[in-house]
Design a protein around this motif. Structure first.
Motif, PDB file in Angstrom:
ATOM      1  N   LEU A  41       0.828  -1.205   0.000  1.00  0.00           N
ATOM      2  CA  LEU A  41       0.000   0.000   0.000  1.00  0.00           C
ATOM      3  C   LEU A  41       0.871   1.267   0.000  1.00  0.00           C
ATOM      4  CD1 LEU A  41      -2.821  -1.033   2.496  1.00  0.00           C
ATOM      5  CD2 LEU A  41      -3.065  -0.665   0.031  1.00  0.00           C
ATOM      6  N   MET A  42       1.947   1.234   0.755  1.00  0.00           N
ATOM      7  CA  MET A  42       2.834   2.392   0.779  1.00  0.00           C
ATOM      8  C   MET A  42       3.495   2.613  -0.589  1.00  0.00           C
ATOM      9  SD  MET A  42       6.243   3.198   3.015  1.00  0.00           S
ATOM     10  CE  MET A  42       7.292   2.460   1.777  1.00  0.00           C
ATOM     11  N   ILE A  43       3.956   1.523  -1.203  1.00  0.00           N
ATOM     12  CA  ILE A  43       4.588   1.626  -2.519  1.00  0.00           C
ATOM     13  C   ILE A  43       3.583   2.126  -3.551  1.00  0.00           C
ATOM     14  CG2 ILE A  43       5.708   0.343  -4.368  1.00  0.00           C
ATOM     15  CD1 ILE A  43       7.506   0.606  -1.982  1.00  0.00           C
ATOM     16  N   TRP A  44       2.347   1.610  -3.486  1.00  0.00           N
ATOM     17  CA  TRP A  44       1.311   2.062  -4.433  1.00  0.00           C
ATOM     18  C   TRP A  44       1.060   3.559  -4.286  1.00  0.00           C
ATOM     19  CZ3 TRP A  44      -3.382   4.198  -2.800  1.00  0.00           C
ATOM     20  CH2 TRP A  44      -4.236   4.566  -3.836  1.00  0.00           C
ATOM     21  N   PHE A  45       0.925   4.036  -3.051  1.00  0.00           N
ATOM     22  CA  PHE A  45       0.646   5.454  -2.835  1.00  0.00           C
ATOM     23  C   PHE A  45       1.777   6.317  -3.391  1.00  0.00           C
ATOM     24  CE2 PHE A  45       0.753   9.374  -0.304  1.00  0.00           C
ATOM     25  CZ  PHE A  45      -0.563   9.811  -0.465  1.00  0.00           C
ATOM     26  N   GLY A  46       3.016   5.927  -3.097  1.00  0.00           N
ATOM     27  CA  GLY A  46       4.156   6.706  -3.575  1.00  0.00           C
ATOM     28  C   GLY A  46       4.272   6.711  -5.086  1.00  0.00           C
ATOM     29  N   THR A  47       4.052   5.574  -5.716  1.00  0.00           N
ATOM     30  CA  THR A  47       4.168   5.509  -7.174  1.00  0.00           C
ATOM     31  C   THR A  47       3.044   6.281  -7.854  1.00  0.00           C
ATOM     32  OG1 THR A  47       3.022   3.365  -7.095  1.00  0.00           O
ATOM     33  CG2 THR A  47       5.412   3.326  -7.266  1.00  0.00           C
ATOM     34  N   THR A  48       1.843   6.215  -7.291  1.00  0.00           N
ATOM     35  CA  THR A  48       0.728   6.953  -7.888  1.00  0.00           C
ATOM     36  C   THR A  48       0.958   8.455  -7.793  1.00  0.00           C
ATOM     37  OG1 THR A  48      -0.811   5.168  -7.319  1.00  0.00           O
ATOM     38  CG2 THR A  48      -1.771   7.298  -7.855  1.00  0.00           C
ATOM     39  N   TYR A  49       1.465   8.920  -6.659  1.00  0.00           N
ATOM     40  CA  TYR A  49       1.770  10.348  -6.532  1.00  0.00           C
ATOM     41  C   TYR A  49       2.861  10.760  -7.528  1.00  0.00           C
ATOM     42  CZ  TYR A  49       3.488  14.774  -4.762  1.00  0.00           C
ATOM     43  OH  TYR A  49       3.894  16.080  -4.668  1.00  0.00           O
ATOM     44  N   SER A  50       3.888   9.938  -7.672  1.00  0.00           N
ATOM     45  CA  SER A  50       4.948  10.242  -8.633  1.00  0.00           C
ATOM     46  C   SER A  50       4.404  10.294 -10.056  1.00  0.00           C
ATOM     47  CB  SER A  50       6.068   9.194  -8.539  1.00  0.00           C
ATOM     48  OG  SER A  50       6.670   9.210  -7.262  1.00  0.00           O
ATOM     49  N   ALA A  51       3.451   9.401 -10.356  1.00  0.00           N
ATOM     50  CA  ALA A  51       2.828   9.406 -11.683  1.00  0.00           C
ATOM     51  C   ALA A  51       2.031  10.691 -11.908  1.00  0.00           C
ATOM     52  CB  ALA A  51       1.925   8.186 -11.835  1.00  0.00           C
ATOM     53  N   LEU A  52       1.360  11.178 -10.868  1.00  0.00           N
ATOM     54  CA  LEU A  52       0.609  12.426 -10.988  1.00  0.00           C
ATOM     55  C   LEU A  52       1.550  13.621 -11.175  1.00  0.00           C
ATOM     56  CD1 LEU A  52      -2.160  11.842  -8.292  1.00  0.00           C
ATOM     57  CD2 LEU A  52      -2.410  11.757 -10.782  1.00  0.00           C
ATOM     58  N   LEU A  53       2.731  13.566 -10.564  1.00  0.00           N
ATOM     59  CA  LEU A  53       3.731  14.605 -10.797  1.00  0.00           C
ATOM     60  C   LEU A  53       4.165  14.608 -12.264  1.00  0.00           C
ATOM     61  CD1 LEU A  53       6.112  14.388  -7.688  1.00  0.00           C
ATOM     62  CD2 LEU A  53       4.453  16.198  -8.202  1.00  0.00           C
ATOM     63  N   LEU A  54       4.396  13.427 -12.803  1.00  0.00           N
ATOM     64  CA  LEU A  54       4.784  13.332 -14.210  1.00  0.00           C
ATOM     65  C   LEU A  54       3.658  13.812 -15.111  1.00  0.00           C
ATOM     66  CD1 LEU A  54       6.779  12.546 -16.384  1.00  0.00           C
ATOM     67  CD2 LEU A  54       5.969  10.173 -16.204  1.00  0.00           C
ATOM     68  N   LEU A  55       2.413  13.517 -14.735  1.00  0.00           N
ATOM     69  CA  LEU A  55       1.275  14.015 -15.500  1.00  0.00           C
ATOM     70  C   LEU A  55       1.258  15.543 -15.498  1.00  0.00           C
ATOM     71  CD1 LEU A  55      -1.437  13.529 -16.988  1.00  0.00           C
ATOM     72  CD2 LEU A  55      -2.539  13.543 -14.742  1.00  0.00           C
ATOM     73  N   GLU A  56       1.483  16.151 -14.344  1.00  0.00           N
ATOM     74  CA  GLU A  56       1.527  17.612 -14.256  1.00  0.00           C
ATOM     75  C   GLU A  56       2.625  18.176 -15.154  1.00  0.00           C
ATOM     76  OE1 GLU A  56       2.649  21.174 -11.050  1.00  0.00           O
ATOM     77  OE2 GLU A  56       2.096  19.190 -10.307  1.00  0.00           O
ATOM     78  N   ALA A  57       3.823  17.587 -15.097  1.00  0.00           N
ATOM     79  CA  ALA A  57       4.930  18.062 -15.929  1.00  0.00           C
ATOM     80  C   ALA A  57       4.617  17.901 -17.408  1.00  0.00           C
ATOM     81  CB  ALA A  57       6.213  17.311 -15.569  1.00  0.00           C
TER      82      ALA A  57
END
Length: 384
Positions: A41-57
């Motif tokens: 669950l921790m890994i999923w949360f971190g990866t999803t947030y990182s993906a949203l950062l890439l989406l923003e960029a």
């Protein structure tokens, strides 16, 4: 969400599913269900947030077929060179892992039909045929992936149904390996199992008519589906196998043979599911590498096809029986590419203070600090 966006969310899910479905039981189940679930669950949360950062960029930089264009616009030529180096290393490692896993399954399937196929022949056949589909473009992959994903989910449900009679709730509390440091060391493989970020630039370019909110929902939905599948699969493995078996898996075939004594029908369903999961993952990662090469080298489809698949195929042939090792290497590369690079990109675009009305990943500076700590944790897990 329209069918095109739904198909894109399934590409995200299909890219994550694959190696993770094979690797998670082999590396995580032995440490017990509770600790394994918490780490996942921790890994999923971190990866999803990182993906949203890439989406923003991606959105704020104007997009592009691959990370090459986005890195150039946000990080300059130096950042572009570093990002490209990391991206190529990651995608080649992932494709090598998928080719190795798929070849193992293909040899088994051919043997069941009375066909003698060597491991190298299966690697070449899978790469050439699947690569040809990738070369047809994102639209073809989208439509095919929807069908494959439906069949894959049905086969997963059938697998879980077949395993239900032998499921033991007493097994859920078993811990085959109490080493918590060993559990943390699995973080890179788990992180790779959610490594769908590489497809985001291609999908943003594919969904040009979508709003920022729709793209955000596409990423979140796409990440939730593999999480649900991984958790169900982890429960099934821990609930059906004794603790001593959970520490013995080193290949796909060994994992499936572990179920055959008590649930002989599971091998067929599981082979179908894992085969399709690997195929959808291969499509997503190969699409990213194909578009990256197309964006960088500006060549025709045939040349781009050769550039995309020659190195992963050669690497897989040379790295036979190294499925988990290749995934671990990919996980270390992915930490830099999928956590630190998007953080740097978003920092630059927010500092420029342009397009403030466009999508911004939630949480502001506090979540940016979390992202930095998350990346540090993943790196530390590999040097303990």
């Amino acid at each position: 969400m329209n069918t095109k966006l739904l198909g894109s969310a399934l590409i995200i899910s299909g890219t994550a599913l694959g190696a993770g479905m094979l690797a998670i039981p082999m590396v995580l189940a032995q440490f017990g269900l509770m600790y394994g679930t918490m780490l996942m669950l921790m890994i999923w949360f971190g990866t999803t947030y990182s993906a949203l950062l890439l989406l923003e960029a991606t959105i704020k930089s104007g997009g592009g077929l691959g990370l090459n264009s986005i890195a150039r616009k946000t990080l300059g030529k130096g950042g572009q060179l570093l990002t490209n180096g990391l991206l190529y290393a990651l995608l080649i490692c992932l494709l090598m892992a998928y080719i190795l896993g798929a070849a193992d399954l293909l040899v088994q399937a051919a043997s069941a039909m009375g066909i003698s196929l060597t491991f190298m022949q299966s690697q070449i056949a899978f790469t050439l045929l699947s690569g040809a589909i990738v070369a047809c473009g994102t639209g073809v992959i989208d439509k095919l992936n929807r069908l494959l994903f439906f069949v894959m989910l049905v086969s997963l449900l059938m697998t879980l149904t077949v395993l239900l009679p032998t499921f033991s709730f007493e097994n859920l509390g078993q811990v085959g390996n109490p080493d918590h440091v060993g559990l943390i060391k699995t973080s890179a493989v788990l992180f790779t199992s959610f490594g769908f970020m590489v497809v985001i630039p291609s999908l943003v370019s594919y969904n040009t008519e979508a709003s920022d909110k729709q793209l955000r929902n596409m990423v979140i939905i796409g990440s939730l589906i593999p999480l649900a599948c991984y958790l169900c699969w982890l429960f099934a493995v821990v609930g059906n196998l004794p603790a001593d078996k959970l520490t013995q898996f080193s290949s796909v075939s060994e994992l499936m043979s572990g179920f055959e004594h008590d649930a002989p029908w599971v091998s067929g369903f599981l082979s179908l599911f894992t085969g399709l999961a690997l195929l959808t993952s291969f499509f997503g990662v190969a699409m990213s590498l194909f578009n990256q090469n197309k964006d960088m080298f500006k060549q025709n489809r045939l040349v781009t096809y050769v550039l995309t698949f020659i190195l992963p195929l050669l690497g897989a042939i040379l790295a036979a029986d190294q499925f988990l090792s290749v995934l671990a290497y990919a996980g270390i590369i992915l930490v830099f590419l999928a956590v630190f690079v998007p953080l740097a990109m978003v920092y630059k675009v927010r500092l420029a203070n342009t397009l403030v009305e466009r999508y911004a990943a939630e949480g502001g500076n506090i979540m940016m600090m979390f992202g930095l700590a998350f990346g540090g944790f993943l790196l530390a897990s590999q040097v303990i």
